[in-house]
Design a protein around this motif. Structure first.
Motif, PDB file in Angstrom:
ATOM      1  N   UNK A 326       0.831  -1.207   0.000  1.00 32.00           N
ATOM      2  CA  UNK A 326       0.000   0.000   0.000  1.00 32.00           C
ATOM      3  C   UNK A 326       0.867   1.260   0.000  1.00 32.00           C
ATOM      4  N   UNK A 327       1.975   1.209   0.756  1.00 32.38           N
ATOM      5  CA  UNK A 327       2.844   2.378   0.874  1.00 32.38           C
ATOM      6  C   UNK A 327       3.936   2.428  -0.198  1.00 32.38           C
ATOM      7  N   UNK A 328       4.104   1.349  -0.949  1.00 32.71           N
ATOM      8  CA  UNK A 328       5.161   1.317  -1.947  1.00 32.71           C
ATOM      9  C   UNK A 328       6.543   1.256  -1.331  1.00 32.71           C
ATOM     10  N   UNK A 329       6.687   0.497  -0.266  1.00 37.80           N
ATOM     11  CA  UNK A 329       7.969   0.359   0.439  1.00 37.80           C
ATOM     12  C   UNK A 329       8.690  -0.873  -0.084  1.00 37.80           C
ATOM     13  N   UNK A 330       9.791  -0.660  -0.781  1.00 35.42           N
ATOM     14  CA  UNK A 330      10.583  -1.751  -1.328  1.00 35.42           C
ATOM     15  C   UNK A 330      11.992  -1.761  -0.756  1.00 35.42           C
ATOM     16  N   UNK A 331      12.902  -2.529  -1.355  1.00 32.55           N
ATOM     17  CA  UNK A 331      14.266  -2.642  -0.849  1.00 32.55           C
ATOM     18  C   UNK A 331      15.066  -1.350  -0.928  1.00 32.55           C
ATOM     19  N   UNK A 332      14.569  -0.349  -1.669  1.00 30.33           N
ATOM     20  CA  UNK A 332      15.260   0.937  -1.689  1.00 30.33           C
ATOM     21  C   UNK A 332      15.086   1.694  -0.376  1.00 30.33           C
ATOM     22  N   UNK A 333      13.999   1.399   0.351  1.00 29.41           N
ATOM     23  CA  UNK A 333      13.737   2.057   1.633  1.00 29.41           C
ATOM     24  C   UNK A 333      13.993   1.153   2.828  1.00 29.41           C
ATOM     25  N   UNK A 334      13.761  -0.130   2.679  1.00 30.32           N
ATOM     26  CA  UNK A 334      14.011  -1.116   3.739  1.00 30.32           C
ATOM     27  C   UNK A 334      14.874  -2.208   3.132  1.00 30.32           C
ATOM     28  N   UNK A 335      16.112  -2.337   3.584  1.00 33.32           N
ATOM     29  CA  UNK A 335      17.080  -3.197   2.899  1.00 33.32           C
ATOM     30  C   UNK A 335      16.747  -4.681   3.015  1.00 33.32           C
ATOM     31  N   UNK A 336      16.183  -5.096   4.146  1.00 29.61           N
ATOM     32  CA  UNK A 336      15.771  -6.492   4.312  1.00 29.61           C
ATOM     33  C   UNK A 336      14.790  -6.563   5.473  1.00 29.61           C
ATOM     34  N   UNK A 337      14.121  -7.699   5.598  1.00 29.68           N
ATOM     35  CA  UNK A 337      13.243  -7.982   6.728  1.00 29.68           C
ATOM     36  C   UNK A 337      13.751  -9.251   7.398  1.00 29.68           C
ATOM     37  N   UNK A 338      13.923  -9.215   8.712  1.00 32.81           N
ATOM     38  CA  UNK A 338      14.355 -10.429   9.418  1.00 32.81           C
ATOM     39  C   UNK A 338      13.145 -11.119  10.031  1.00 32.81           C
ATOM     40  N   UNK A 339      13.236 -12.442  10.108  1.00 29.86           N
ATOM     41  CA  UNK A 339      12.126 -13.229  10.637  1.00 29.86           C
ATOM     42  C   UNK A 339      12.663 -14.556  11.161  1.00 29.86           C
TER      43      UNK A 339
END
Length: 405
Positions: A326-339
């Motif tokens: 919805x916000x258009x947040x991709x790897x350019x803004x968040x480098x990775x997601x940990x889980x």
């Protein structure tokens, strides 16, 4: 405009979250071209007030052998379900050879207590992978969807159930007419059907719009559940607030006239009336707040990027798919997601394709900021990751508003 899946009334759309992928489908890099997308929009019925998605995603696309969510992954949820099981044993399962059924038992986190206590039980779980985990824990599982035909088959084979329970599952099921007829077929005359799901009142109050995604077809309120129960010969006899998953309500249904409703039902109905939860202008105000959060969150992330700061996501949740797409947040803004879930690691987040890594990657080299997608487990996560804060790291939260802590 579409028809309400519960009563057939007109459903008026009040929020469009745009083109969205399956929230729990984490593709490998080679598979991104095969992703499934749909329009995620939500509306409310002008007759029974049920809030529901405008477009249904086929259940087989969401719940399958590779379904990655495991309920046992959180210590808070493990404790919650253990208490829930013990409460059923003490209150509803006191007859000789009682029978307990769970709809959507996942990895057996609740039914394990039933098995260890010698309670005759059965879990319905259509996702074969987590169903097998439950079996390994000594839980009896039927790998199937709960509906009228499968419930009738269980009744014929094993007799009636004294209690039927479900957590974070009933809101997933568009065909509640078949499910409730199944409950009617399987339940004893004095039995109870108890389910807990995210609460519309909390979602609106907290602007937790990420609770809206493909699996959450319905967003329940006490008023809409009461109307639904009456339509199928049941009565809402108790409600109980729970803080888990960002705010839920546990609903207890019994056959009409079988039990006296508790004062809690009237109290929460009055709270909903005061909140204006069924009024279109309140829901439109919620939609406006969602847009504001998107603007604030994207502006913050762009500012941090311009300042050379690093941002990682924490928790590759189903909810995060709604936020990032919805916000258009991709790897350019968040480098990775940990889980912590192995089945999600070394894959990409749905739709926007942010790399998913293990939490070891997070602790090996802390980012400057962590965007907490798993905000409903904030206390547990922040206590676990205290060293991140000690190293100078800061958390970004977006419920109920965008802020840095």
């Amino acid at each position: 405009m579409t028809e309400c899946r519960i009563c057939g009334g007109a459903v008026e759309e009040f929020l469009d979250l745009g083109r969205q992928p399956l929230s729990d489908a984490f593709p490998r890099p080679a598979d991104v071209d095969a992703e499934f997308f749909y329009r995620l929009a939500v509306g409310h019925c002008v007759e029974c007030t049920m809030v529901q998605l405008m477009e249904e995603v086929p259940r087989e696309r969401m719940f399958h052998e590779d379904y990655p969510y495991h309920s046992s992954g959180s210590s808070v949820m493990r404790e919650h379900f253990t208490r829930t099981a013990l409460n059923f044993i003490e209150t509803e399962l006191t007859t000789t050879d009682p029978f307990f059924v769970e709809i959507g038992c996942n990895d057996g986190v609740l039914l394990r207590t039933m098995a260890e206590s010698g309670i005759r039980h059965l879990g319905f779980e259509p996702s074969a992978g987590v169903a097998n985990v439950a079996r390994e824990r000594g839980v009896r599982v039927r790998t199937d969807f709960f509906e009228e035909s499968t419930a009738a088959a269980v009744r014929e084979a094993e007799g009636p159930a004294n209690a039927i329970f479900s957590a974070n599952t009933i809101c997933h099921i568009p065909y509640l007419d078949s499910l409730l007829r199944g409950v009617d077929a399987l339940l004893t005359p004095d039995g109870v059907f108890v389910f807990e799901d995210p609460y519309l009142g909390d979602i609106v109050k907290k602007t937790s719009f990420d609770q809206i995604y493909d699996e959450h077809f319905y967003l329940f309120s006490v008023r809409s559940v009461q109307a639904m129960a009456e339509r199928f010969g049941f009565e809402l006899v108790d409600v109980e607030r729970h803080p888990v998953h960002g705010g839920e309500v546990r609903y207890t249904l019994a056959r009409a006239g079988a039990r006296q409703p508790t004062p809690a039902v009237a109290r929460l109905l009055a709270e909903e009336e005061a909140q204006g939860l069924a009024r279109p202008e309140v829901l439109q105000g919620f939609a406006s707040s969602v847009t504001r959060i998107r603007e604030d969150l994207v502006a913050l992330l762009r500012s941090l990027r311009a300042d050379g700061k690093t941002v990682a996501g924490y928790g590759a949740t189903a909810k995060s798919a709604t936020v990032t797409n919805f916000c258009g947040i991709g790897p350019d803004l968040v480098s990775y997601v940990c889980d912590t879930t192995p089945a999600k690691q070394d894959r990409l987040s749905p739709g926007v394709h942010i790399p998913v890594k293990s939490t070891e990657a997070f602790t090996a080299s802390y980012p400057d900021y962590a965007l907490l997608f798993a905000w409903n487990h904030a206390e547990e996560i922040m206590a676990k990751e205290e060293r991140f804060r000690e190293s100078g790291g800061q958390w970004i939260l977006y419920v109920p508003e965008v802020r840095v802590v």
